[in-house]
Scaffold this motif. Sequence first.
Motif: not given
Length: 58
Positions: A43-44, A41, A48
């Motif tokens: 890294e996401s 999460g 983004n």
Amino acid sequence: MAARYVLKKASNGYRFNLVAPNGQIIATSESYTTKANALAGIESVRANADAPVDDQTG
């Protein structure tokens, strides 16, 4: 100090906070069942976070 992600154990799994250089929490994640999912999460968010603003105030 730069902003940082703080990963914590929660009663129902793991959460992370995005903490500003001044120590203020500026974002809190959902709860994740595993540490690996919480790290994914993070890294996401890193990948983004460069997103446009969707201003729905008016």
